[in-house]
Design a protein around this motif. Structure first.
Motif, PDB file in Angstrom:
ATOM      1  N   LEU A  79      12.794  55.859  14.647  1.00 64.06           N
ATOM      2  CA  LEU A  79      13.152  57.225  14.131  1.00 64.06           C
ATOM      3  C   LEU A  79      11.923  58.039  13.860  1.00 64.06           C
ATOM      4  CD1 LEU A  79      16.201  56.605  12.224  1.00 64.06           C
ATOM      5  CD2 LEU A  79      16.170  57.529  14.397  1.00 64.06           C
ATOM      6  N   ALA A  80      10.872  57.355  13.308  1.00 57.39           N
ATOM      7  CA  ALA A  80       9.536  57.752  13.094  1.00 57.39           C
ATOM      8  C   ALA A  80       8.600  57.848  14.093  1.00 57.39           C
ATOM      9  CB  ALA A  80       8.854  56.622  11.938  1.00 57.39           C
ATOM     10  N   THR A  81       9.052  57.596  15.168  1.00 53.08           N
ATOM     11  CA  THR A  81       7.862  57.517  16.262  1.00 53.08           C
ATOM     12  C   THR A  81       7.442  59.004  16.713  1.00 53.08           C
ATOM     13  OG1 THR A  81       9.429  57.159  17.902  1.00 53.08           O
ATOM     14  CG2 THR A  81       8.202  55.249  17.123  1.00 53.08           C
ATOM     15  N   GLY A  82       6.218  59.218  17.170  1.00 51.93           N
ATOM     16  CA  GLY A  82       5.670  60.409  17.699  1.00 51.93           C
ATOM     17  C   GLY A  82       6.178  61.726  16.514  1.00 51.93           C
TER      18      GLY A  82
ATOM     19  N   GLY B 290      15.567  41.100  15.598  1.00 49.43           N
ATOM     20  CA  GLY B 290      14.856  42.175  15.454  1.00 49.43           C
ATOM     21  C   GLY B 290      15.441  43.462  16.169  1.00 49.43           C
ATOM     22  N   GLY B 291      15.804  44.515  15.401  1.00 51.87           N
ATOM     23  CA  GLY B 291      16.439  45.593  16.095  1.00 51.87           C
ATOM     24  C   GLY B 291      15.656  46.645  16.267  1.00 51.87           C
ATOM     25  N   GLY B 292      14.285  46.422  16.665  1.00 48.75           N
ATOM     26  CA  GLY B 292      13.509  47.558  17.072  1.00 48.75           C
ATOM     27  C   GLY B 292      13.460  48.152  18.612  1.00 48.75           C
ATOM     28  N   ALA B 293      12.440  48.693  18.785  1.00 47.57           N
ATOM     29  CA  ALA B 293      12.243  49.111  20.275  1.00 47.57           C
ATOM     30  C   ALA B 293      12.637  47.976  21.196  1.00 47.57           C
ATOM     31  CB  ALA B 293      11.168  49.730  20.378  1.00 47.57           C
TER      32      ALA B 293
ATOM     33  N   VAL C  44      25.468  38.857  23.388  1.00 49.21           N
ATOM     34  CA  VAL C  44      24.328  39.192  22.755  1.00 49.21           C
ATOM     35  C   VAL C  44      24.745  39.656  21.352  1.00 49.21           C
ATOM     36  CG1 VAL C  44      22.256  40.565  22.701  1.00 49.21           C
ATOM     37  CG2 VAL C  44      23.309  39.894  24.944  1.00 49.21           C
ATOM     38  N   THR C  45      23.852  39.034  20.474  1.00 47.66           N
ATOM     39  CA  THR C  45      23.766  39.358  19.038  1.00 47.66           C
ATOM     40  C   THR C  45      22.586  39.777  18.667  1.00 47.66           C
ATOM     41  OG1 THR C  45      25.642  37.656  18.542  1.00 47.66           O
ATOM     42  CG2 THR C  45      24.650  38.427  16.741  1.00 47.66           C
ATOM     43  N   VAL C  46      22.342  40.837  18.088  1.00 49.17           N
ATOM     44  CA  VAL C  46      21.139  41.430  17.398  1.00 49.17           C
ATOM     45  C   VAL C  46      21.098  40.960  15.882  1.00 49.17           C
ATOM     46  CG1 VAL C  46      19.488  43.301  17.238  1.00 49.17           C
ATOM     47  CG2 VAL C  46      20.620  43.177  19.031  1.00 49.17           C
ATOM     48  N   LEU C  47      20.109  40.629  15.187  1.00 48.00           N
ATOM     49  CA  LEU C  47      20.117  40.414  13.816  1.00 48.00           C
ATOM     50  C   LEU C  47      18.885  41.110  13.432  1.00 48.00           C
ATOM     51  CD1 LEU C  47      20.316  36.275  13.909  1.00 48.00           C
ATOM     52  CD2 LEU C  47      22.124  38.010  13.792  1.00 48.00           C
ATOM     53  N   GLU C  48      19.237  41.949  12.435  1.00 42.80           N
ATOM     54  CA  GLU C  48      18.086  43.082  11.891  1.00 42.80           C
ATOM     55  C   GLU C  48      18.036  42.840  10.311  1.00 42.80           C
ATOM     56  OE1 GLU C  48      15.690  45.211  12.753  1.00 42.80           O
ATOM     57  OE2 GLU C  48      15.718  45.593  10.780  1.00 42.80           O
ATOM     58  N   ARG C  49      16.888  42.696   9.906  1.00 46.12           N
ATOM     59  CA  ARG C  49      16.822  42.689   8.362  1.00 46.12           C
ATOM     60  C   ARG C  49      16.734  43.824   7.606  1.00 46.12           C
ATOM     61  NH1 ARG C  49      11.521  43.863   6.284  1.00 46.12           N
ATOM     62  NH2 ARG C  49      11.962  42.601   4.262  1.00 46.12           N
ATOM     63  N   MET C  50      16.756  45.107   8.418  1.00 45.52           N
ATOM     64  CA  MET C  50      16.963  46.352   7.511  1.00 45.52           C
ATOM     65  C   MET C  50      18.484  46.733   7.660  1.00 45.52           C
ATOM     66  SD  MET C  50      13.811  47.126   6.534  1.00 45.52           S
ATOM     67  CE  MET C  50      13.556  48.902   6.376  1.00 45.52           C
ATOM     68  N   GLN C  51      18.576  47.908   6.797  1.00 50.84           N
ATOM     69  CA  GLN C  51      20.207  48.348   6.786  1.00 50.84           C
ATOM     70  C   GLN C  51      20.772  48.583   8.025  1.00 50.84           C
ATOM     71  OE1 GLN C  51      20.084  50.693   3.373  1.00 50.84           O
ATOM     72  NE2 GLN C  51      21.065  49.141   2.121  1.00 50.84           N
ATOM     73  N   ARG C  52      19.852  49.205   8.844  1.00 50.27           N
ATOM     74  CA  ARG C  52      20.364  49.618  10.143  1.00 50.27           C
ATOM     75  C   ARG C  52      19.049  49.421  11.084  1.00 50.27           C
ATOM     76  NH1 ARG C  52      20.673  56.069  11.180  1.00 50.27           N
ATOM     77  NH2 ARG C  52      20.494  55.205  13.164  1.00 50.27           N
ATOM     78  N   ALA C  53      19.605  49.113  12.450  1.00 50.67           N
ATOM     79  CA  ALA C  53      18.410  49.092  13.331  1.00 50.67           C
ATOM     80  C   ALA C  53      17.689  50.359  14.020  1.00 50.67           C
ATOM     81  CB  ALA C  53      19.255  48.380  14.630  1.00 50.67           C
ATOM     82  N   GLY C  54      16.278  50.072  14.286  1.00 53.71           N
ATOM     83  CA  GLY C  54      15.690  51.124  15.079  1.00 53.71           C
ATOM     84  C   GLY C  54      14.980  52.166  13.952  1.00 53.71           C
ATOM     85  N   LYS C  55      15.041  51.624  12.718  1.00 58.27           N
ATOM     86  CA  LYS C  55      14.306  52.618  11.734  1.00 58.27           C
ATOM     87  C   LYS C  55      13.047  52.864  12.446  1.00 58.27           C
ATOM     88  CE  LYS C  55      15.036  53.004   7.329  1.00 58.27           C
ATOM     89  NZ  LYS C  55      14.704  52.728   5.809  1.00 58.27           N
ATOM     90  N   LYS C  56      11.981  52.295  12.653  1.00 63.11           N
ATOM     91  CA  LYS C  56      10.628  52.534  13.376  1.00 63.11           C
ATOM     92  C   LYS C  56      10.786  53.652  14.311  1.00 63.11           C
ATOM     93  CE  LYS C  56       7.325  49.712  13.194  1.00 63.11           C
ATOM     94  NZ  LYS C  56       6.493  48.587  13.361  1.00 63.11           N
TER      95      LYS C  56
ATOM     96  N   ALA D  57      13.680  61.494  18.443  1.00 64.86           N
ATOM     97  CA  ALA D  57      13.560  60.149  18.401  1.00 64.86           C
ATOM     98  C   ALA D  57      15.096  59.658  18.208  1.00 64.86           C
ATOM     99  CB  ALA D  57      12.611  59.623  17.618  1.00 64.86           C
ATOM    100  N   SER D  58      15.482  60.424  17.415  1.00 63.58           N
ATOM    101  CA  SER D  58      17.122  59.962  17.021  1.00 63.58           C
ATOM    102  C   SER D  58      17.956  59.934  18.191  1.00 63.58           C
ATOM    103  CB  SER D  58      17.726  60.721  15.840  1.00 63.58           C
ATOM    104  OG  SER D  58      17.748  62.104  16.334  1.00 63.58           O
ATOM    105  N   SER D  59      17.737  60.804  19.138  1.00 66.30           N
ATOM    106  CA  SER D  59      18.668  60.916  20.565  1.00 66.30           C
ATOM    107  C   SER D  59      18.174  59.607  21.215  1.00 66.30           C
ATOM    108  CB  SER D  59      18.463  62.048  21.022  1.00 66.30           C
ATOM    109  OG  SER D  59      17.084  62.403  21.598  1.00 66.30           O
ATOM    110  N   VAL D  60      16.966  59.071  21.154  1.00 64.35           N
ATOM    111  CA  VAL D  60      16.698  57.858  22.015  1.00 64.35           C
ATOM    112  C   VAL D  60      17.263  56.826  21.308  1.00 64.35           C
ATOM    113  CG1 VAL D  60      14.981  56.201  22.880  1.00 64.35           C
ATOM    114  CG2 VAL D  60      14.649  58.825  22.688  1.00 64.35           C
TER     115      VAL D  60
END
Ligand SMILES: Cc1cc2nc3c(=O)[nH]c(=O)nc-3n(C[C@H](O)[C@H](O)[C@H](O)COP(=O)(O)OP(=O)(O)OC[C@H]3O[C@@H](n4cnc5c(N)ncnc54)[C@H](O)[C@@H]3O)c2cc1C
Length: 410
Positions: free
Chosen positions: A41-44, A8-11, A27-39, A106-109
């Motif tokens: 980007l939607a925060t706040g 999971g490549g979320g927060a 470290v290896t991050v496995l993410e099911r979406m096409q890119r990490a951190g999609k959610k 959010a994108s800058s974070v």
């Protein structure tokens, strides 16, 4: 070198990756979406309310919400702010202690988190769904849907809950945890719009006001919030409603009679409001009833409030209103009762209540007590926070703690 795989490549997963790598892990991050951190980007609303100045356990919920204390003792607000400062993110405070990146982006974070991961040589593999975590010759194996496998000394499950599945988290983490022997506290949507049972919603859809809302469950007051109330065809949303939505979601799912009571004039007592209505009526007793409240409350609410107050023949001069009718109108404005019919679906909820039972997780290291070497962080655990930056704060803190321990423990 210790191999750590993060599912999971979320927060929580991104911070876990950075902290594990800073502490010497590969470290290896496995993410099911096409890119990490999609959610993320939607925060706040794209501005990322990343934490809150007022941080303590009372802003968190779950069967054992005090669990957060052990994690915040290791990685509290100061550590969060120092962490983001180290990445170049300065924060600014808005109302009610809410903290945002100064960029309000959010994108800058996400950008700085991913930049740091690159600097630390963290491997990111996207478009990959982990279906199982297996134990093999003293090591752990993440088995993916496409047949790929990833071996690790430690695995972190950072898969989020079930909210907003379009952004990646679809409850898959619960299946991974259950297969390892974990108990899942039944998940339900929180921080979500509320569905109401009332015949007049079409008339007021789109109207937004400031007011106070109370939740009453089987006749007992369960919560109060003040702020925006935004009517919609399905029911109601707005900041005050989001704060109360967890209780509404939980109780309506249990089939309990759950009612919202709206106060459109929280600053005034009932008697003061009734006196105000009488003064307005006396000022121009010839005005039709429905027109006599224009300027006091939103125009589109007037016929509905009069319906709720059971006032008929609205073209009568308002001077004809009886004392009893005025009292009923004041009651509709101060304690407008509407039956709740549940909440909007997972697709619309911001956070998931319920999840992996924290009694089965070490409160200091977030390591599973059922599956040695596996850690949990973020929303997948049975912890959810109020709106205002508390959920991301939990994701950062639990991700950091799990990441450090995964790298340090033998
Ligand atoms: C619209 C919206 C706005 C929000 N705004 C705020 C806010 O301003 N402030 C705040 O504090 N909170 C906010 N939240 C809540 C906050 O975003 C979440 O609580 C937080 O992102 C949880 O982090 P997490 O890492 O636990 O899970 P997530 O961020 O959901 O990340 C989980 C990741 O795991 C991946 N994944 C899941 N299963 C698998 C699998 N089997 N294999 C591989 N990958 C997998 C998912 O694709 C996802 O990327 C918001 C939520 C939403 C939906």
């Amino acid at each position: 070198m210790k191999q750590v795989v993060i599912i999971g490549g979320g927060a929580s997963g991104l911070v876990a990756a950075i902290m594990a790598a800073r502490n010497g892990a590969c470290v290896t991050v496995l993410e099911r979406m096409q890119r990490a951190g999609k959610k993320l980007l939607a925060t706040g609303n794209g501005r990322c309310n990343l934490a809150n100045r007022r941080l303590d356990a009372t802003y968190y919920h779950g069967a054992r919400a005090e669990f957060v204390e052990g994690i915040f003792a290791q990685f509290g607000l100061d550590a969060t702010l120092a962490f983001f400062d180290s990445l170049g993110v300065s924060v600014e405070e808005e109302d009610a202690g809410k903290l945002f990146p100064s960029s309000r982006q959010a994108s800058s974070v996400l950008d700085v988190l991913r930049y740091e991961m690159t600097q630390l040589c963290v491997t990111e593999v996207c478009d990959v769904i982990v279906h199982a975590i297996q134990s093999q010759r003293g090591r752990l194996l993440c088995v993916c849907g496409d047949g790929r496998t990833f071996e690790a000394d430690r695995v972190l499950v950072c898969t989020g809950g079930k909210s907003s599945p379009n952004l990646g988290s679809n409850g898959g983490g619960y299946k991974l945890a259950q297969a390892l022997g974990h108990t899942i506290v039944e998940p339900f949507p929180a921080l979500v719009q509320v569905r109401l049972l009332a015949p007049y919603l079409n008339l007021i859809a789109g109207v937004g006001i400031e007011g106070k809302a109370e939740v009453w469950v089987d006749g007992t007051l369960e919560g109060t919030a003040t702020g925006e109330l935004l009517f919609a065809k399905y029911g109601i949303s707005g900041t005050a409603i989001l704060q109360l939505s967890r209780a509404i979601s939980e109780h309506t799912l249990k089939g309990r009679r759950t009612e919202l009571r709206l106060d459109l004039f929280p600053a005034q007592s009932f008697d003061a409001l009734a006196a105000l209505l009488e003064q307005r009526i006396a000022k121009d007793a010839r005005k039709p009833i429905d027109f006599s409240f224009v300027g006091l409350v939103h125009k589109r609410l007037i016929p509905v409030l009069l319906l709720v107050a059971r006032v008929q023949n609205l073209q009568r001069p308002c001077g004809d209103l009886s004392r009893d009718e005025i009292v009923r109108i004041a009651s509709a404005m101060k304690a407008w009762a509407i039956l709740c019919f549940g909440t909007q679906s997972w697709m619309f909820s911001q956070v998931t209540a319920g999840g992996v039972d924290v009694r089965e997780v070490d409160p200091a290291t977030l390591e599973s007590k059922r599956a040695p070497g596996v850690h949990f962080a973020g929303e997948v655990l049975d912890i959810d926070g109020d709106s205002g930056g508390y959920n991301l704060q939990w994701a950062w803190a639990s991700g950091a703690v799990a990441g450090v321990h995964a790298a340090m423990l033998d």
